[in-house]
Write a protein that holds these residues in place. Structure first.
Motif, PDB file in Angstrom:
ATOM      1  N   GLU A  23      19.112 -61.976 121.558  1.00 28.13           N
ATOM      2  CA  GLU A  23      19.200 -61.650 120.137  1.00 28.13           C
ATOM      3  C   GLU A  23      20.005 -62.700 119.379  1.00 28.13           C
ATOM      4  O   GLU A  23      19.636 -63.111 118.269  1.00 28.13           O
ATOM      5  CB  GLU A  23      19.815 -60.266 119.952  1.00 28.13           C
ATOM      6  CG  GLU A  23      18.920 -59.124 120.412  1.00 28.13           C
ATOM      7  CD  GLU A  23      17.594 -59.108 119.665  1.00 28.13           C
ATOM      8  OE1 GLU A  23      17.610 -59.198 118.427  1.00 28.13           O
ATOM      9  OE2 GLU A  23      16.542 -59.018 120.328  1.00 28.13           O
ATOM     10  N   ALA A  24      21.110 -63.130 119.966  1.00 28.46           N
ATOM     11  CA  ALA A  24      21.948 -64.135 119.306  1.00 28.46           C
ATOM     12  C   ALA A  24      21.202 -65.462 119.168  1.00 28.46           C
ATOM     13  O   ALA A  24      21.342 -66.166 118.150  1.00 28.46           O
ATOM     14  CB  ALA A  24      23.242 -64.333 120.095  1.00 28.46           C
ATOM     15  N   SER A  26      17.942 -65.878 118.821  1.00 31.08           N
ATOM     16  CA  SER A  26      16.981 -65.739 117.731  1.00 31.08           C
ATOM     17  C   SER A  26      17.675 -65.738 116.373  1.00 31.08           C
ATOM     18  O   SER A  26      17.157 -66.299 115.396  1.00 31.08           O
ATOM     19  CB  SER A  26      16.155 -64.462 117.912  1.00 31.08           C
ATOM     20  OG  SER A  26      15.300 -64.573 119.044  1.00 31.08           O
ATOM     21  N   GLU A  27      18.841 -65.122 116.292  1.00 28.90           N
ATOM     22  CA  GLU A  27      19.576 -65.114 115.027  1.00 28.90           C
ATOM     23  C   GLU A  27      19.995 -66.528 114.624  1.00 28.90           C
ATOM     24  O   GLU A  27      19.922 -66.905 113.449  1.00 28.90           O
ATOM     25  CB  GLU A  27      20.804 -64.210 115.126  1.00 28.90           C
ATOM     26  CG  GLU A  27      20.483 -62.722 115.130  1.00 28.90           C
ATOM     27  CD  GLU A  27      19.831 -62.275 113.826  1.00 28.90           C
ATOM     28  OE1 GLU A  27      20.189 -62.808 112.757  1.00 28.90           O
ATOM     29  OE2 GLU A  27      18.958 -61.387 113.884  1.00 28.90           O
ATOM     30  N   ARG A  28      20.427 -67.326 115.597  1.00 25.81           N
ATOM     31  CA  ARG A  28      20.777 -68.722 115.299  1.00 25.81           C
ATOM     32  C   ARG A  28      19.552 -69.498 114.826  1.00 25.81           C
ATOM     33  O   ARG A  28      19.632 -70.332 113.924  1.00 25.81           O
ATOM     34  CB  ARG A  28      21.389 -69.398 116.525  1.00 25.81           C
ATOM     35  CG  ARG A  28      22.819 -68.970 116.818  1.00 25.81           C
ATOM     36  CD  ARG A  28      23.483 -69.912 117.807  1.00 25.81           C
ATOM     37  NE  ARG A  28      22.802 -69.921 119.103  1.00 25.81           N
ATOM     38  CZ  ARG A  28      23.108 -69.096 120.091  1.00 25.81           C
ATOM     39  NH1 ARG A  28      24.050 -68.175 119.934  1.00 25.81           N
ATOM     40  NH2 ARG A  28      22.451 -69.172 121.238  1.00 25.81           N
ATOM     41  N   THR A  29      18.416 -69.194 115.429  1.00 28.26           N
ATOM     42  CA  THR A  29      17.185 -69.872 115.022  1.00 28.26           C
ATOM     43  C   THR A  29      16.793 -69.479 113.607  1.00 28.26           C
ATOM     44  O   THR A  29      16.401 -70.340 112.800  1.00 28.26           O
ATOM     45  CB  THR A  29      16.053 -69.532 116.007  1.00 28.26           C
ATOM     46  OG1 THR A  29      16.380 -70.075 117.294  1.00 28.26           O
ATOM     47  CG2 THR A  29      14.725 -70.094 115.544  1.00 28.26           C
ATOM     48  N   LEU A  30      16.898 -68.211 113.271  1.00 27.81           N
ATOM     49  CA  LEU A  30      16.586 -67.774 111.903  1.00 27.81           C
ATOM     50  C   LEU A  30      17.469 -68.489 110.890  1.00 27.81           C
ATOM     51  O   LEU A  30      17.001 -68.899 109.812  1.00 27.81           O
ATOM     52  CB  LEU A  30      16.762 -66.260 111.787  1.00 27.81           C
ATOM     53  CG  LEU A  30      15.725 -65.398 112.522  1.00 27.81           C
ATOM     54  CD1 LEU A  30      16.146 -63.940 112.501  1.00 27.81           C
ATOM     55  CD2 LEU A  30      14.341 -65.568 111.900  1.00 27.81           C
ATOM     56  N   ALA A  31      18.734 -68.668 111.231  1.00 27.87           N
ATOM     57  CA  ALA A  31      19.643 -69.389 110.339  1.00 27.87           C
ATOM     58  C   ALA A  31      19.234 -70.855 110.217  1.00 27.87           C
ATOM     59  O   ALA A  31      19.282 -71.437 109.125  1.00 27.87           O
ATOM     60  CB  ALA A  31      21.072 -69.270 110.849  1.00 27.87           C
ATOM     61  N   ILE A 207       9.076 -62.881 113.129  1.00 26.70           N
ATOM     62  CA  ILE A 207       9.848 -61.835 112.462  1.00 26.70           C
ATOM     63  C   ILE A 207       9.134 -60.485 112.554  1.00 26.70           C
ATOM     64  O   ILE A 207       9.747 -59.438 112.786  1.00 26.70           O
ATOM     65  CB  ILE A 207      10.121 -62.230 111.002  1.00 26.70           C
ATOM     66  CG1 ILE A 207      11.088 -63.420 110.961  1.00 26.70           C
ATOM     67  CG2 ILE A 207      10.691 -61.062 110.208  1.00 26.70           C
ATOM     68  CD1 ILE A 207      11.218 -64.074 109.604  1.00 26.70           C
ATOM     69  N   ARG A 210       9.328 -59.474 116.591  1.00 28.66           N
ATOM     70  CA  ARG A 210      10.515 -59.667 117.424  1.00 28.66           C
ATOM     71  C   ARG A 210      11.044 -58.388 118.043  1.00 28.66           C
ATOM     72  O   ARG A 210      11.710 -58.433 119.093  1.00 28.66           O
ATOM     73  CB  ARG A 210      11.633 -60.353 116.627  1.00 28.66           C
ATOM     74  CG  ARG A 210      12.241 -59.523 115.523  1.00 28.66           C
ATOM     75  CD  ARG A 210      13.397 -60.254 114.843  1.00 28.66           C
ATOM     76  NE  ARG A 210      14.524 -60.479 115.752  1.00 28.66           N
ATOM     77  CZ  ARG A 210      15.715 -60.893 115.344  1.00 28.66           C
ATOM     78  NH1 ARG A 210      15.942 -61.157 114.069  1.00 28.66           N
ATOM     79  NH2 ARG A 210      16.701 -61.042 116.213  1.00 28.66           N
ATOM     80  N   ASN A 211      10.775 -57.243 117.468  1.00 25.19           N
ATOM     81  CA  ASN A 211      11.278 -55.986 118.018  1.00 25.19           C
ATOM     82  C   ASN A 211      10.309 -55.300 118.970  1.00 25.19           C
ATOM     83  O   ASN A 211      10.624 -54.246 119.532  1.00 25.19           O
ATOM     84  CB  ASN A 211      11.645 -55.028 116.884  1.00 25.19           C
ATOM     85  CG  ASN A 211      12.847 -55.520 116.092  1.00 25.19           C
ATOM     86  OD1 ASN A 211      13.779 -56.073 116.661  1.00 25.19           O
ATOM     87  ND2 ASN A 211      12.818 -55.342 114.776  1.00 25.19           N
TER      88      ASN A 211
END
Length: 237
Positions: A23-24, A26-31, A207, A210-211
């Protein structure tokens, strides 16, 4: 932190920690995507040499309906885009542990291969199981990653320790020069994009998806000389 220390920390990670790592990531990638409005700088070369082979271990599980559908959606979305490298259906694999860089030509016999083959007998054919498959995004790639069972986790730790005490130590360290040893992810790469970032349609797809979860995979471990996407596999027994 040295290689062996990093290796020990990773192997002690539990399922919750690994899921949080996905999860972290993917969050870095979104940023990162927010800083690049389109695909950014185009790479002049492919991610990997398409012809040279590497020694690697892993599984080649059957292509489930859920994974096949996901792969087909990505293939349709990328269409004829020359920058997109979508995993062929025949290339589904989950790497257990990469052993070398892609150093070998087809038909070439690596040095010390007999020693590696002898070491591998303990793990050859053992079943690796990975559950809870989900998409994980890197700036220019989409991965399908999951959580190994405890037996698979222990097996990889032991194999890595064995290689570090063998003539293959230097090759293993060279392969993981810029990554933890062993790599923390248990994954296959569904899509590589030959640019700094994925284009907007692929970002939206991630997006939206992803879930979702795409089931589990399992298969017997093999050692082989493989190309980058495992569409060419010369199994070593």
């Amino acid at each position: 932190m040295n290689k062996i220390a990093r290796f020990s920390n990773i192997c002690r990670a539990d399922a919750g920690s690994l899921s949080a790592l996905y999860e972290a990531t993917s969050e870095r990638t979104l940023a990162a995507w927010q800083q690049v409005p389109d695909c950014g700088e185009v790479m002049q070369n492919a991610h990997y040499d398409p012809h040279r082979l590497a020694l690697a271990t892993g599984i080649q599980p059957p292509l489930s309906g859920a994974i096949a559908s996901l792969r087909q959606k990505l293939a349709a979305l990328t269409g004829d885009d020359p920058l997109a490298d979508c995993m062929p259906a025949s290339g589904l694999h989950f790497t257990f542990l990469p052993v070398t860089l892609p150093l070998y030509e087809k038909g070439q016999r690596p040095q010390e291969l007999d020693a590696l083959r002898a070491l591998w007998q303990t793990w050859d054919g053992q079943t690796t199981r990975i559950r809870g498959l989900r998409l994980v995004a890197l700036p220019g790639q989409l991965l399908l990653a999951g959580i190994p069972d405890e037996a698979s986790q222990r097996a990889r730790q032991t194999f890595c320790e064995t290689l570090l005490s063998s003539p293959w130590r230097d090759s293993l360290l060279a392969r993981h020069k810029t990554t933890p040893l062993p790599p923390p992810f248990w994954h296959t790469t569904l899509l590589r994009y030959r640019a700094q970032c994925l284009p907007v349609p692929l970002r939206r797809f991630f997006i939206q998806e992803r879930n979702r979860r795409y089931g589990d995979v399992a298969g017997p471990l093999i050692l082989g000389l493989v190309n980058y996407n495992w569409t060419q596999v010369d199994r070593i027994k």
